[in-house]
Design a protein around this motif. Sequence first.
Motif, PDB file in Angstrom:
ATOM      1  N   ARG A 178       1.084  -1.610   0.263  1.00  0.00           N
ATOM      2  CA  ARG A 178      -0.734  -0.011  -0.271  1.00  0.00           C
ATOM      3  C   ARG A 178       0.845   1.281  -0.059  1.00  0.00           C
ATOM      4  O   ARG A 178       2.140   0.593   0.546  1.00  0.00           O
ATOM      5  N   ASP A 179       0.780   1.933  -0.652  1.00  0.00           N
ATOM      6  CA  ASP A 179       1.320   3.801  -0.911  1.00  0.00           C
ATOM      7  C   ASP A 179       0.179   4.798   0.833  1.00  0.00           C
ATOM      8  O   ASP A 179      -0.503   5.075  -0.010  1.00  0.00           O
ATOM      9  N   TYR A 180       0.922   4.788   1.630  1.00  0.00           N
ATOM     10  CA  TYR A 180       1.086   5.386   2.417  1.00  0.00           C
ATOM     11  C   TYR A 180       1.297   6.827   2.371  1.00  0.00           C
ATOM     12  O   TYR A 180      -0.058   7.491   3.197  1.00  0.00           O
ATOM     13  N   GLY A 181       2.204   7.269   1.297  1.00  0.00           N
ATOM     14  CA  GLY A 181       2.104   8.629   0.619  1.00  0.00           C
ATOM     15  C   GLY A 181       0.704   9.101   0.434  1.00  0.00           C
ATOM     16  O   GLY A 181      -0.167   9.942   0.577  1.00  0.00           O
ATOM     17  N   LEU A 182      -0.330   8.390  -0.495  1.00  0.00           N
ATOM     18  CA  LEU A 182      -0.777   8.462  -0.698  1.00  0.00           C
ATOM     19  C   LEU A 182      -2.554   8.797   0.382  1.00  0.00           C
ATOM     20  O   LEU A 182      -3.688  10.155   0.279  1.00  0.00           O
ATOM     21  N   ILE A 183      -2.126   8.134   0.812  1.00  0.00           N
ATOM     22  CA  ILE A 183      -2.666   8.370   2.534  1.00  0.00           C
ATOM     23  C   ILE A 183      -2.623   9.582   3.184  1.00  0.00           C
ATOM     24  O   ILE A 183      -3.804  10.140   3.330  1.00  0.00           O
ATOM     25  N   LYS A 184      -1.613   9.261   3.027  1.00  0.00           N
ATOM     26  CA  LYS A 184      -1.190  10.641   4.271  1.00  0.00           C
ATOM     27  C   LYS A 184      -1.660  11.742   4.128  1.00  0.00           C
ATOM     28  O   LYS A 184      -1.526  13.157   3.983  1.00  0.00           O
ATOM     29  N   LYS A 185      -1.173  12.321   2.090  1.00  0.00           N
ATOM     30  CA  LYS A 185      -1.545  13.381   1.661  1.00  0.00           C
ATOM     31  C   LYS A 185      -3.161  13.184   1.151  1.00  0.00           C
ATOM     32  O   LYS A 185      -3.595  14.471   1.272  1.00  0.00           O
ATOM     33  N   GLU A 186      -3.702  12.743   1.140  1.00  0.00           N
ATOM     34  CA  GLU A 186      -5.130  12.688   1.465  1.00  0.00           C
ATOM     35  C   GLU A 186      -6.197  13.619   2.951  1.00  0.00           C
ATOM     36  O   GLU A 186      -6.507  14.375   3.330  1.00  0.00           O
ATOM     37  N   LEU A 187      -5.761  12.556   4.146  1.00  0.00           N
ATOM     38  CA  LEU A 187      -5.637  13.122   5.451  1.00  0.00           C
ATOM     39  C   LEU A 187      -5.373  14.467   5.606  1.00  0.00           C
ATOM     40  O   LEU A 187      -5.661  15.169   6.051  1.00  0.00           O
ATOM     41  N   SER A 188      -4.002  14.720   4.897  1.00  0.00           N
ATOM     42  CA  SER A 188      -3.300  16.001   5.503  1.00  0.00           C
ATOM     43  C   SER A 188      -4.176  17.312   4.674  1.00  0.00           C
ATOM     44  O   SER A 188      -3.553  18.715   4.760  1.00  0.00           O
ATOM     45  N   LYS A 189      -5.094  17.158   3.831  1.00  0.00           N
ATOM     46  CA  LYS A 189      -6.113  18.276   3.242  1.00  0.00           C
ATOM     47  C   LYS A 189      -6.908  19.050   4.223  1.00  0.00           C
ATOM     48  O   LYS A 189      -6.584  19.919   4.286  1.00  0.00           O
ATOM     49  N   ASP A 190      -6.689  18.385   5.379  1.00  0.00           N
ATOM     50  CA  ASP A 190      -7.119  18.142   6.560  1.00  0.00           C
ATOM     51  C   ASP A 190      -6.260  19.392   7.582  1.00  0.00           C
ATOM     52  O   ASP A 190      -5.453  18.487   8.631  1.00  0.00           O
ATOM     53  N   PRO A 191      -6.458  19.989   8.080  1.00  0.00           N
ATOM     54  CA  PRO A 191      -5.081  21.027   8.597  1.00  0.00           C
ATOM     55  C   PRO A 191      -4.433  20.394   9.997  1.00  0.00           C
ATOM     56  O   PRO A 191      -3.743  20.992  10.837  1.00  0.00           O
ATOM     57  N   LEU A 192      -5.548  20.244  10.589  1.00  0.00           N
ATOM     58  CA  LEU A 192      -5.960  20.055  12.066  1.00  0.00           C
ATOM     59  C   LEU A 192      -5.050  18.540  11.659  1.00  0.00           C
ATOM     60  O   LEU A 192      -4.162  18.250  12.473  1.00  0.00           O
ATOM     61  N   LEU A 193      -5.783  17.228  11.056  1.00  0.00           N
ATOM     62  CA  LEU A 193      -5.534  15.910  11.571  1.00  0.00           C
ATOM     63  C   LEU A 193      -3.951  16.393  10.649  1.00  0.00           C
ATOM     64  O   LEU A 193      -3.300  15.236  10.889  1.00  0.00           O
ATOM     65  N   SER A 194      -3.494  16.651   9.869  1.00  0.00           N
ATOM     66  CA  SER A 194      -2.046  16.814   9.162  1.00  0.00           C
ATOM     67  C   SER A 194      -0.968  17.075   9.780  1.00  0.00           C
ATOM     68  O   SER A 194       0.027  16.544  10.167  1.00  0.00           O
ATOM     69  N   GLU A 195      -0.970  17.796  11.494  1.00  0.00           N
ATOM     70  CA  GLU A 195       0.035  17.761  12.696  1.00  0.00           C
ATOM     71  C   GLU A 195       0.396  16.251  12.882  1.00  0.00           C
ATOM     72  O   GLU A 195       1.132  15.404  13.249  1.00  0.00           O
ATOM     73  N   ALA A 196      -1.150  15.334  12.885  1.00  0.00           N
ATOM     74  CA  ALA A 196      -0.454  14.037  14.057  1.00  0.00           C
ATOM     75  C   ALA A 196      -0.640  13.605  12.194  1.00  0.00           C
ATOM     76  O   ALA A 196       0.328  12.391  13.026  1.00  0.00           O
ATOM     77  N   VAL A 197      -0.865  13.368  11.289  1.00  0.00           N
ATOM     78  CA  VAL A 197      -0.080  12.398  10.323  1.00  0.00           C
ATOM     79  C   VAL A 197       1.484  13.117   9.865  1.00  0.00           C
ATOM     80  O   VAL A 197       2.200  11.514  10.462  1.00  0.00           O
ATOM     81  N   GLN A 198       1.553  14.140  10.468  1.00  0.00           N
ATOM     82  CA  GLN A 198       3.181  14.459  10.419  1.00  0.00           C
ATOM     83  C   GLN A 198       3.836  13.939  11.640  1.00  0.00           C
ATOM     84  O   GLN A 198       5.136  13.136  11.581  1.00  0.00           O
ATOM     85  N   PHE A 199       3.303  13.847  13.091  1.00  0.00           N
ATOM     86  CA  PHE A 199       3.902  13.265  14.408  1.00  0.00           C
ATOM     87  C   PHE A 199       3.989  11.899  13.718  1.00  0.00           C
ATOM     88  O   PHE A 199       4.999  11.299  14.396  1.00  0.00           O
TER      89      PHE A 199
END
Length: 290
Positions: A83-104
């Motif tokens: 699975r390409d987790y880059g794609l999932i993270k890109k999708e989820l990081s469109k939400d600026p709040l969630l992006s902080e948790a994804v980055q962590f």
Amino acid sequence: MDYKNIEEHKEYIKITKVKNFNLRDIFECGQCFRWNSNDKDTYIGVAFGKVIEVKLIDEDLYIYNSTKEEVEKIWIDYFDLNRDYGLIKKELSKDPLLSEAVQFGKGIRLLKQDPFELIISFIISANNRIPMIKRAIDKISQRWGEKLEYKGNIYYTFPTIDSLRNATEEELRECGVGFRGKYIKSTVDILSSSMINEMLTANDDQCHKLLQKLPGIGPKVADCIMLFSMEKYSAFPVDVWVKRAMQHFYLAPDVSLPKIREFARDKFGKNAGFAQQYLFYYARENKIIV
Ligand code: 8HG
């Protein structure tokens, strides 16, 4: 796909150029109970009847005590490397709040674990703390699992349904599962591999309902089992940490658990389970309080 090649070496198998992959993030994010580290780059764990050691050096994953065939058949899938987790993270990081948790938690991957092992493990997880859950699962494996040896140490596989059927409620309690002993006993008595197959082929909502027919399984435990062993990624387990994270980022403090689940599944859709894992890890590691 988040890797390049599988190479066979004398002492180890090497999976080259793994991406979106960090051992600590994977093993400490709450999804599994049978991995332990000697140092921050090396973990030893038991899964699918084997004990393996894994080490990440730069972008290469070294797997010890395995074969190329097992890596192809078991571990590529276990680590969800197709699975390409880059794609999932890109999708989820469109939400600026969630992006902080994804980055962590950017190196998290959802492991594909064994359904029976997770049914029992997450029954034990109800109202419990992770170190206690790990200890109880270890004791159950020592008593009803198979012995394995690696580098002079002894490890035990998680028991099969048939071998765990020999356990009495009293013996289970001796392993530190407390009141959950009677749930494990009744679940093991009714569960069969055909029931597990039915869950695997069901859609996410049907699977959530089927799991809750088993004693000791409510909505939260069912969500964990389907997310970590059945590839049902719309699952959104809400425990106290996820509740706090959702309140911290999105919601008023007085929202009920079922409402939080509904809100999140609407918001994150087919990726809800991934979002949940970034949030759980973020909240727990940063000890957020609302
Ligand atoms: O990955 C997990 N997600 C959620 N939402 N809950 C979890 C995970 N792992 C885990 O052990 N739990 C539960 O949270 C078990 C236990 O009730 C509590 C430990 O913090």
